[in-house]
Design a protein around this motif. Structure first.
Motif, short mmCIF file in Angstrom:
data_model
loop_
_atom_site.label_atom_id
_atom_site.label_comp_id
_atom_site.label_asym_id
_atom_site.label_seq_id
_atom_site.Cartn_x
_atom_site.Cartn_y
_atom_site.Cartn_z
N THR A 62 0.84 -1.20 0.00
CA THR A 62 0.00 0.00 0.00
C THR A 62 0.87 1.25 0.00
O THR A 62 1.86 1.32 0.72
N LYS A 64 0.65 5.83 -0.79
CA LYS A 64 -0.19 7.01 -1.00
C LYS A 64 0.47 7.89 -2.05
O LYS A 64 1.69 8.05 -2.06
N LEU A 70 -4.92 6.46 -1.49
CA LEU A 70 -4.31 5.18 -1.17
C LEU A 70 -4.35 4.27 -2.40
O LEU A 70 -5.37 4.16 -3.07
N CYS A 72 -3.28 0.25 -3.62
CA CYS A 72 -2.90 -1.08 -3.17
C CYS A 72 -2.52 -1.93 -4.37
O CYS A 72 -3.25 -2.00 -5.35
N THR A 130 -11.44 1.19 0.53
CA THR A 130 -10.84 2.20 1.41
C THR A 130 -11.91 3.03 2.11
O THR A 130 -11.61 3.78 3.02
#
Length: 181
Positions: A62, A64, A70, A72, A130
């Motif tokens: 993960t 940012k 975010l 993944c 999320t």
């Protein structure tokens, strides 16, 4: 007959293992040629997991971006070995704990970094969320907290926007922020 039907039901479908431990089995100073992949330990919830099977670990890596979104990226690997206690396994069925030796970079497994992740057949795991909407019920009193006098427990306040909560999902404990009520 009922036991047999239940065993058939939980071994049917794609495997899903919830990770409760992960670690690196390599000794410090090991030569590059002798390095082994990371190990994930956990419980198989359903399906059958086999040595040699292609697997996916979600949510995986993960990150940012600059805007704070975010991202993944699932980790893809192969099951190299499986153990239950001191028994070498060729396949695993639900029930009990197993260790799964993989080709995953050991640095991704050090210190339980994969705890809360889910392992399954490649392409069979559900999407990663999320933002979720939940229904909740708060307890009236907070138990296990010392209070003054003979009070039975502290009163629980209602949730408020932007409040940070500890959320437990499977074997993962993660922080979450209330975005709306």
């Amino acid at each position: 007959k009922q036991w047999y039907q239940r065993r058939v039901a939980i071994t049917a479908g794609e495997p899903r293992l919830i990770v409760i431990r992960s670690f690196d089995v390599n000794k410090p100073g090991s030569e590059v040629e002798s390095l082994k992949g990371g190990v994930a330990g956990g419980s198989l919830l359903k399906g059958v997991l086999k040595v040699g099977q292609e697997i996916e670990v979600r949510p995986g890596i993960t990150t940012k971006d600059a805007e704070g979104n975010l991202h993944c990226v699932p980790i893809r690997s192969r099951v190299l070995t499986m153990f239950a206690e001191n028994n070498d396994l060729q396949f695993a069925v639900p029930g009990g704990l197993i260790g799964v030796g993989t080709k995953i970079d050991p640095t991704l497994c050090i210190g339980d970094r994969l705890v809360g992740h889910v392992i399954g057949s490649e392409g069979s795991l559900p999407p990663i969320y999320t933002l979720i909407e939940i229904q909740y019920h708060l307890m009236r009193r907070l138990l296990g907290v010392r209070t003054e006098g003979k009070s039975k427990g502290a009163k629980v306040d209602n949730l408020s926007k932007n409040e940070v909560l500890l959320v437990n999902i499977g074997s993962l404990s993660a922080g979450g922020r209330v975005s709306a009520i």
